[in-house]
Design an enzyme around this catalytic site. Structure first.
Site, short mmCIF file in Angstrom:
data_model
loop_
_atom_site.label_atom_id
_atom_site.label_comp_id
_atom_site.label_asym_id
_atom_site.label_seq_id
_atom_site.Cartn_x
_atom_site.Cartn_y
_atom_site.Cartn_z
N SER A 1 63.34 78.67 -14.76
CA SER A 1 62.79 79.10 -13.48
C SER A 1 61.56 78.28 -13.11
O SER A 1 61.62 77.07 -13.03
CB SER A 1 62.49 80.61 -13.52
N GLU B 1 61.14 92.20 -5.77
CA GLU B 1 60.11 92.22 -6.81
C GLU B 1 58.81 91.63 -6.26
O GLU B 1 58.84 90.73 -5.42
CB GLU B 1 60.53 91.40 -8.02
N GLU B 2 57.70 92.11 -6.80
CA GLU B 2 56.38 91.63 -6.38
C GLU B 2 56.18 90.14 -6.69
O GLU B 2 55.32 89.49 -6.11
CB GLU B 2 55.29 92.46 -7.06
N SER B 3 57.00 89.60 -7.57
CA SER B 3 56.86 88.19 -7.97
C SER B 3 57.69 87.25 -7.11
O SER B 3 58.08 86.17 -7.54
CB SER B 3 57.26 88.03 -9.44
N LYS C 1 70.21 81.30 -19.43
CA LYS C 1 70.40 82.68 -18.95
C LYS C 1 71.88 82.99 -18.79
O LYS C 1 72.64 82.15 -18.29
CB LYS C 1 69.66 82.87 -17.62
N ASP D 1 64.78 76.87 -9.84
CA ASP D 1 66.16 77.35 -9.73
C ASP D 1 66.40 78.12 -8.44
O ASP D 1 67.46 78.73 -8.26
CB ASP D 1 66.55 78.20 -10.95
N ASP E 1 61.20 77.80 -6.17
CA ASP E 1 60.94 77.33 -7.53
C ASP E 1 62.12 76.49 -8.00
O ASP E 1 63.03 76.18 -7.23
CB ASP E 1 60.63 78.50 -8.46
#
Length: 539
Positions: A145, A384-386, A155, A299, A297
């Site tokens: 990632s 998600e917060e990310s 993964k 990926d 990012d």
């Protein structure tokens, strides 16, 4: 904070790619050393070959374990495999192919030998499995990632198309370590002389019209800048521009495994994090040249949204805007479709959900929790917060069950095209209605024993009744949405909250906190959070 954060990478910051590749093949792990074991986090096994944490034996053993796992689960269809632009990704994919072919697994690689974004692989698995085929497909994404250039990642995505759950990853990791400890004798390998191919890019790009209002974006003529940050989405963005005749420029089409064109992240490392203003500094320099500017990012499972009026948006802010827009503009979705968020995402999402009359579905950290709801349409959006999210197609059916950064960037363009307002302008309107929260994540020192205790802490063990002057209304150790353990605690008041979770890689625990009463109140919440957690841990 590193003093060079946000400045261009220097030659001394760059990884030695030949040394990295050599170490991948030459170094052999000793799984009696914890740092050299196969360990699956929320997004697979990650590490650097230089540290003997991501080497050929790791990948061969892990792939053999995946072969055995899928056989045990009765998964007999094809396995889709793709990789990102990290230097270790190509050799790792080559190793995996040898093991898959050696075990007679039908495997599909990219038709053009292109990089494959995580969402594109998830899309391929779901498309195959929804086609009426008797056998179920699964997949492997070779990516760490947004991790630094020296890292590799591996993964597994089972037939539901999303990240594998902990039952699967624990079994695979344990079996892989057993294979390594036994001298790799159980690994079957063969040269992949002729492997089937799949056009990941065209299948994904052509399908985007079923989930994004591409006509509105094209007709608006808005200027879009898309920066792949040297990642796997690079040729996807040009294909999207060509297919839908968009006014879209690929800001930086360069791919370089050293990422020499990046600016350094907060800690002085090269990291392809599109939610970091430091990593995105070179992108932000172009913010006034486009109506919407985006980043992904390596990926492409994360998104960064840049607007001329606000610069880089906080991921929580964009999630709130995306949810508000989608649930007002997707008439094909089930009226009962819930709003999915992780429990460390902003509470402004809670207030947006309430205003929409929709059920909020709050789950632990990890995108895997959204998978069942996205598949059956009971969750319209999971975020998600990310800076990771995905949502349903226009007709309310599943798109991907893994995070899709390309999709969220296109949604930002659709929002501007349809509303005439940037997502940052719309966020300011939301704060006028619901308050303007201040959010931050900090780290606190913790021993391994304290981290283990925190991961199992029961909310009932917290004796505090107040947090930063307000009565505590909830002490959570399980998520409200699905009752799953959160691996820590969340403490909530009417105006603020904090969550504490142990780090998986460092001797710290993470404190996520938010206040609707401003920055000073947030500092008070953070200080008291540490005292409350330390007291519960006996510190």
């Amino acid at each position: 904070m590193n003093e060079r954060a946000g400045t261009p990478a220097a030659e001394s910051d760059l990884v030695d790619v030949p040394a990295l590749i050599e170490a991948y093949f030459e170094k052999q792990p000793d799984v009696s050393v914890p740092e050299q074991r196969v360990v699956f986090g929320t997004s697979g096994h990650r590490g650097s070959s230089l540290n003997t944490a991501f080497n050929e034996h790791h990948i061969a053993a892990t792939t053999q374990a995946i072969v055995e796992y899928r056989a045990g689960q009765g998964i007999t269809g094809p396995l889709f495999i793709g990789s990102d632009t990290h230097a270790l990704s190509h050799p790792a994919q080559t190793t995996a192919l040898k093991v898959l072919v050696g075990n007679d697994v039908r495997v599909l690689v990219d038709e053009f030998d292109d990089f494959v974004p995580t969402p594109s692989l998830s899309h391929a698995i779901l498309k195959y499995n929804n086609s009426g085929a008797e056998e179920q497909a699964d997949g492997i994404v070779v990516t760490p990632s947004h991790n630094p250039p020296a890292d590799g990642g591996f993964k597994y995505n089972p037939p539901h198309g999303g990240p594998a759950d902990s039952d699967a990853t624990s079994w695979i990791a344990n079996r892989a370590n057993e294979i390594i400890a036994n001298g790799m004798v159980d690994v079957q390998m063969a040269e992949p002389s002729a492997v089937e191919t799949y056009d990941f890019r065209t299948n994904y790009v052509d399908d985007l019209a079923t989930i994004i209002n591409m006509d509105a974006i094209r007709e608006s003529g808005i200027r879009i800048g898309a920066d792949p940050l040297g990642g796997a989405s690079v040729s996807y963005w040009q294909a999207i521009a060509d297919k839908y005749n968009l006014n879209l420029t690929v800001v930086n089409p360069d791919v370089d495994p050293t990422w020499r064109f990046m600016t350094l992240d907060w800690d002085g490392k090269i990291r392809m994090d599109p939610s970091s203003s430091f990593a995105m500094a070179s992108v932000l320099a172009h913010k006034d040249e486009y109506d919407i500017l985006t980043g992904n990012d390596a990926d492409a499972d994360r998104h960064g949204i840049v607007t001329p009026d606000a610069g880089l948006m906080n991921p929580n802010h964009f999630l709130a805007v995306a949810i508000d827009y989608l649930y007002r503009n997707r008439s094909g979705w089930d009226q009962g479709a819930k709003i999915g968020k992780t429990l460390v995402s902003s509470s402004i999402i809670d207030r947006v959900a309430d205003s929409l009359g929709r059920t909020l579905w709050e789950v632990p950290v990890g995108f895997k929790w959204f998978v069942p709801g996205l598949i059956d349409g009971s969750v319209g959006f999971g975020g998600e917060e990310s800076a990771g999210a995905s949502f349903l197609r226009l007709d309310g059916t599943v798109w991907t069950t893994d995070k899709d950064g390309i999709l969220l960037c296109l949604l930002a363009a659709e929002i501007l095209a349809v509303t005439g307002k940037t997502p940052s302008e719309l966020y300011r309107e939301l704060t006028e209605k619901f308050g303007d929260p201040v959010y931050e994540r900090v780290d606190a020192a913790a021993t391994k024993a304290q981290k283990a205790a925190l991961g199992k802490l029961d909310g009932a063990a917290i004796t505090a009744t107040e947090l930063a002057g307000d009565p505590i209304v909830a002490k959570l150790s399980t998520a409200p949405g699905n009752g799953a353990p959160v691996g820590g605690v969340k403490v909530v008041t009417e105006n603020a909250w904090f969550a504490a979770r142990p780090s998986g890689t460092e001797d710290v625990y993470k404190i996520y906190a938010e206040s609707f009463r401003g920055a000073e109140h947030l500092k008070q919440v953070q200080a008291e959070a540490k005292l409350i957690v330390d007291a519960a841990l006996g510190g």
